[in-house]
Scaffold this motif. Sequence first.
Motif, PDB file in Angstrom:
ATOM      1  N   LEU A 101       0.835  -1.202   0.000  1.00 46.13           N
ATOM      2  CA  LEU A 101       0.000   0.000   0.000  1.00 46.13           C
ATOM      3  C   LEU A 101       0.869   1.252   0.000  1.00 46.13           C
ATOM      4  CD1 LEU A 101      -2.764   1.287   0.037  1.00 46.13           C
ATOM      5  CD2 LEU A 101      -2.786   1.036   2.532  1.00 46.13           C
ATOM      6  N   ALA A 102       1.909   1.233   0.795  1.00 40.52           N
ATOM      7  CA  ALA A 102       2.829   2.375   0.829  1.00 40.52           C
ATOM      8  C   ALA A 102       3.421   2.629  -0.550  1.00 40.52           C
ATOM      9  CB  ALA A 102       3.936   2.128   1.849  1.00 40.52           C
TER      10      ALA A 102
ATOM     11  N   GLN B 160       6.288   3.040   4.586  1.00 40.56           N
ATOM     12  CA  GLN B 160       5.497   2.025   5.279  1.00 40.56           C
ATOM     13  C   GLN B 160       5.133   2.476   6.692  1.00 40.56           C
ATOM     14  OE1 GLN B 160       7.267  -1.870   5.300  1.00 40.56           O
ATOM     15  NE2 GLN B 160       5.813  -2.667   6.787  1.00 40.56           N
ATOM     16  N   ARG B 161       6.005   3.250   7.315  1.00 35.79           N
ATOM     17  CA  ARG B 161       5.721   3.749   8.668  1.00 35.79           C
ATOM     18  C   ARG B 161       4.507   4.670   8.684  1.00 35.79           C
ATOM     19  NH1 ARG B 161      11.824   5.502   9.665  1.00 35.79           N
ATOM     20  NH2 ARG B 161      11.418   6.025   7.504  1.00 35.79           N
TER      21      ARG B 161
ATOM     22  N   GLU C 111      -2.870   3.211  10.797  1.00 30.92           N
ATOM     23  CA  GLU C 111      -3.551   2.079  11.418  1.00 30.92           C
ATOM     24  C   GLU C 111      -3.594   2.214  12.937  1.00 30.92           C
ATOM     25  OE1 GLU C 111      -1.736  -1.538  10.057  1.00 30.92           O
ATOM     26  OE2 GLU C 111      -2.715  -1.420   8.099  1.00 30.92           O
ATOM     27  N   LYS C 112      -2.581   2.808  13.514  1.00 31.50           N
ATOM     28  CA  LYS C 112      -2.513   2.977  14.966  1.00 31.50           C
ATOM     29  C   LYS C 112      -3.280   4.207  15.436  1.00 31.50           C
ATOM     30  CE  LYS C 112       1.991   0.769  15.350  1.00 31.50           C
ATOM     31  NZ  LYS C 112       3.434   1.009  15.614  1.00 31.50           N
ATOM     32  N   GLY C 113      -3.754   5.032  14.512  1.00 30.74           N
ATOM     33  CA  GLY C 113      -4.486   6.239  14.871  1.00 30.74           C
ATOM     34  C   GLY C 113      -3.598   7.392  15.301  1.00 30.74           C
ATOM     35  N   VAL C 114      -2.306   7.291  14.991  1.00 27.71           N
ATOM     36  CA  VAL C 114      -1.360   8.353  15.344  1.00 27.71           C
ATOM     37  C   VAL C 114      -1.587   9.579  14.478  1.00 27.71           C
ATOM     38  CG1 VAL C 114       1.102   8.954  15.404  1.00 27.71           C
ATOM     39  CG2 VAL C 114       0.341   6.693  16.166  1.00 27.71           C
TER      40      VAL C 114
END
Length: 48
Positions: free
Chosen positions: A6-7, A14-15, A21-24
């Motif tokens: 996806l990245a 990728q980060r 995904e982590k909501g950061v």
Amino acid sequence: MTQKQLAGALGVDQRTISAWEKGVCEPGFFLLAKLCEIFDETFDGILT
């Protein structure tokens, strides 16, 4: 689809996908539009 795949499709690290995904953080409008295209989804569908 992996984070790496996806990245690559979005032209981001990728980060970045992991942070979403982590909501950061969240994708901006342009990347959100690209996500809709990739997953054949509407804005409403992606955001809910």
